[in-house]
Design a protein around this motif. Structure first.
Motif, PDB file in Angstrom:
ATOM      1  N   VAL A 272       0.875  -1.316  -0.031  1.00 42.38           N
ATOM      2  CA  VAL A 272      -0.179   0.126   0.282  1.00 42.38           C
ATOM      3  C   VAL A 272       1.046   1.214  -0.334  1.00 42.38           C
ATOM      4  CG1 VAL A 272      -1.370   1.350   0.860  1.00 42.38           C
ATOM      5  CG2 VAL A 272      -2.048  -0.637   1.015  1.00 42.38           C
ATOM      6  N   GLN A 273       1.473   1.508   0.638  1.00 41.14           N
ATOM      7  CA  GLN A 273       2.793   2.599   1.193  1.00 41.14           C
ATOM      8  C   GLN A 273       3.210   2.954  -0.401  1.00 41.14           C
ATOM      9  OE1 GLN A 273       4.939   1.185   3.987  1.00 41.14           O
ATOM     10  NE2 GLN A 273       3.522   2.402   5.704  1.00 41.14           N
ATOM     11  N   PHE A 274       4.280   1.463  -1.248  1.00 40.91           N
ATOM     12  CA  PHE A 274       4.564   1.613  -2.166  1.00 40.91           C
ATOM     13  C   PHE A 274       3.788   2.125  -3.523  1.00 40.91           C
ATOM     14  CE2 PHE A 274       8.541  -1.344  -0.892  1.00 40.91           C
ATOM     15  CZ  PHE A 274       8.797  -0.304  -0.667  1.00 40.91           C
ATOM     16  N   GLU A 275       2.199   1.709  -3.579  1.00 39.66           N
ATOM     17  CA  GLU A 275       1.454   2.036  -4.156  1.00 39.66           C
ATOM     18  C   GLU A 275       1.070   3.147  -4.765  1.00 39.66           C
ATOM     19  OE1 GLU A 275      -0.502   0.848  -6.794  1.00 39.66           O
ATOM     20  OE2 GLU A 275       0.271  -1.243  -7.346  1.00 39.66           O
ATOM     21  N   ASP A 276       0.718   3.787  -2.632  1.00 39.72           N
ATOM     22  CA  ASP A 276       0.602   5.467  -2.946  1.00 39.72           C
ATOM     23  C   ASP A 276       2.006   6.210  -3.377  1.00 39.72           C
ATOM     24  OD1 ASP A 276      -1.552   5.106  -1.898  1.00 39.72           O
ATOM     25  OD2 ASP A 276      -0.740   4.713  -0.068  1.00 39.72           O
ATOM     26  N   CYS A 277       3.072   5.958  -3.321  1.00 41.51           N
ATOM     27  CA  CYS A 277       3.839   6.955  -4.547  1.00 41.51           C
ATOM     28  C   CYS A 277       4.255   6.462  -5.734  1.00 41.51           C
ATOM     29  CB  CYS A 277       5.624   5.867  -4.224  1.00 41.51           C
ATOM     30  SG  CYS A 277       5.806   5.949  -2.092  1.00 41.51           S
ATOM     31  N   ARG A 278       3.217   6.369  -6.509  1.00 39.63           N
ATOM     32  CA  ARG A 278       3.045   6.396  -7.634  1.00 39.63           C
ATOM     33  C   ARG A 278       2.745   8.276  -8.589  1.00 39.63           C
ATOM     34  NH1 ARG A 278       2.660   2.278 -10.276  1.00 39.63           N
ATOM     35  NH2 ARG A 278       1.805   0.166  -9.804  1.00 39.63           N
ATOM     36  N   PRO A 279       3.251   8.467  -8.672  1.00 38.86           N
ATOM     37  CA  PRO A 279       3.475   9.857  -9.525  1.00 38.86           C
ATOM     38  C   PRO A 279       1.925  10.014  -9.472  1.00 38.86           C
ATOM     39  CG  PRO A 279       5.154   8.800 -11.072  1.00 38.86           C
ATOM     40  CD  PRO A 279       4.304   7.520 -10.420  1.00 38.86           C
ATOM     41  N   ALA A 280       0.750   9.223  -9.876  1.00 37.92           N
ATOM     42  CA  ALA A 280      -0.216   9.608 -10.151  1.00 37.92           C
ATOM     43  C   ALA A 280      -1.290   9.802  -8.806  1.00 37.92           C
ATOM     44  CB  ALA A 280      -0.519   9.156 -10.692  1.00 37.92           C
ATOM     45  N   ARG A 281      -0.718   9.023  -7.723  1.00 32.25           N
ATOM     46  CA  ARG A 281      -1.043   9.466  -6.112  1.00 32.25           C
ATOM     47  C   ARG A 281      -0.806  10.381  -5.467  1.00 32.25           C
ATOM     48  NH1 ARG A 281      -2.876   3.997  -4.774  1.00 32.25           N
ATOM     49  NH2 ARG A 281      -3.587   3.122  -6.666  1.00 32.25           N
ATOM     50  N   MET A 282       0.258  11.150  -6.478  1.00 31.76           N
ATOM     51  CA  MET A 282       0.629  12.254  -5.201  1.00 31.76           C
ATOM     52  C   MET A 282       0.586  13.127  -6.098  1.00 31.76           C
ATOM     53  SD  MET A 282       5.128  10.720  -3.563  1.00 31.76           S
ATOM     54  CE  MET A 282       5.851  10.704  -4.858  1.00 31.76           C
ATOM     55  N   LYS A 283      -0.413  13.523  -6.866  1.00 32.71           N
ATOM     56  CA  LYS A 283      -0.389  14.757  -7.514  1.00 32.71           C
ATOM     57  C   LYS A 283      -1.402  15.807  -7.177  1.00 32.71           C
ATOM     58  CE  LYS A 283      -4.299  12.949 -10.782  1.00 32.71           C
ATOM     59  NZ  LYS A 283      -5.000  12.861 -11.866  1.00 32.71           N
ATOM     60  N   GLY A 284      -2.456  15.584  -5.582  1.00 31.90           N
ATOM     61  CA  GLY A 284      -3.049  15.704  -5.543  1.00 31.90           C
ATOM     62  C   GLY A 284      -1.545  16.871  -4.400  1.00 31.90           C
ATOM     63  N   TYR A 285      -0.854  16.592  -4.314  1.00 28.71           N
ATOM     64  CA  TYR A 285       0.320  17.542  -3.301  1.00 28.71           C
ATOM     65  C   TYR A 285       0.358  19.013  -4.002  1.00 28.71           C
ATOM     66  CZ  TYR A 285       0.459  13.851  -0.816  1.00 28.71           C
ATOM     67  OH  TYR A 285       0.926  12.714   0.291  1.00 28.71           O
ATOM     68  N   GLY A 286      -0.070  19.931  -5.220  1.00 26.28           N
ATOM     69  CA  GLY A 286      -0.481  20.764  -5.739  1.00 26.28           C
ATOM     70  C   GLY A 286       0.757  20.880  -6.513  1.00 26.28           C
ATOM     71  N   GLN A 287       2.128  19.948  -7.227  1.00 29.66           N
ATOM     72  CA  GLN A 287       2.965  19.646  -7.902  1.00 29.66           C
ATOM     73  C   GLN A 287       3.106  18.879  -8.948  1.00 29.66           C
ATOM     74  OE1 GLN A 287       5.081  22.916  -7.727  1.00 29.66           O
ATOM     75  NE2 GLN A 287       3.775  23.338  -5.999  1.00 29.66           N
ATOM     76  N   LYS A 288       3.174  19.189 -10.387  1.00 34.45           N
ATOM     77  CA  LYS A 288       3.270  18.211 -10.945  1.00 34.45           C
ATOM     78  C   LYS A 288       4.630  17.721 -11.089  1.00 34.45           C
ATOM     79  CE  LYS A 288       2.184  17.445 -15.923  1.00 34.45           C
ATOM     80  NZ  LYS A 288       1.567  18.555 -17.081  1.00 34.45           N
ATOM     81  N   PHE A 289       4.478  16.069 -11.860  1.00 39.75           N
ATOM     82  CA  PHE A 289       5.785  15.883 -11.399  1.00 39.75           C
ATOM     83  C   PHE A 289       6.846  16.224 -12.912  1.00 39.75           C
ATOM     84  CE2 PHE A 289       5.143  12.983  -8.082  1.00 39.75           C
ATOM     85  CZ  PHE A 289       6.320  12.327  -7.642  1.00 39.75           C
ATOM     86  N   PRO A 290       7.818  16.252 -13.307  1.00 37.51           N
ATOM     87  CA  PRO A 290       8.740  16.245 -14.357  1.00 37.51           C
ATOM     88  C   PRO A 290       8.180  15.571 -15.459  1.00 37.51           C
ATOM     89  CG  PRO A 290       9.527  17.408 -13.226  1.00 37.51           C
ATOM     90  CD  PRO A 290       8.964  16.320 -11.733  1.00 37.51           C
ATOM     91  N   ALA A 291       8.515  15.132 -16.078  1.00 36.60           N
ATOM     92  CA  ALA A 291       8.248  13.953 -17.337  1.00 36.60           C
ATOM     93  C   ALA A 291       9.091  12.817 -16.796  1.00 36.60           C
ATOM     94  CB  ALA A 291       7.745  13.770 -18.318  1.00 36.60           C
TER      95      ALA A 291
END
Length: 137
Positions: free
Chosen positions: A93-112
């Protein structure tokens, strides 16, 4: 004194978590810290403080055992497979939550480039965790 089954289960869960926390603290105090992948716990306690804390933890363990006894809570064994499976599930579960798509809620877009690298790394971690689960089953 005997508690109702539901109350006994709740108290057992609390005592179990407390016991696990005591074991973690004992391990930290005995090993004088801990090295981790991203965190290092440094020992800044004096030897006297460590010994005093270990004594207090020992007393706390005795208090937990007395509490369990006074409320007729019986020790029961857990199959190591159940414990390991729970830990492995938590890692998954913790690793799944590390996916960029899951972290987009932090307000910053990941560089490609970072997104692709993180996604690849998460996939490897998940594959490793699933292999561990197969070993436990």
């Amino acid at each position: 004194m005997k508690l109702h089954e539901y109350h006994a289960r709740s108290l057992e869960a609390t005592l179990s978590r407390a016991d696990e926390a005591i074991h973690r603290m004992e391990r930290l105090l005995t090993n004088a810290g801990q090295e981790g992948a991203v965190r290092k716990i440094e020992n800044t306690l004096s030897a006297e403080s460590r010994e005093a804390l270990l004594g207090q933890l020992h007393a706390l363990k005795a208090m937990l055992a007395a509490m369990a006894d006074s409320f007729s809570l019986q020790p029961h064994s857990l199959d190591i497979r159940r414990v390991l499976d729970a830990e492995i599930s938590t890692l998954w579960v913790q690793f799944e939550d590390c996916r960029p798509a899951r972290m987009k809620g932090y307000g910053q877009k990941f560089p490609a480039e970072a997104s692709a690298a993180l996604e690849e790394t998460v996939e490897k971690l998940l594959a490793h965790v699933l292999a561990m689960r197969e070993r436990v089953d």
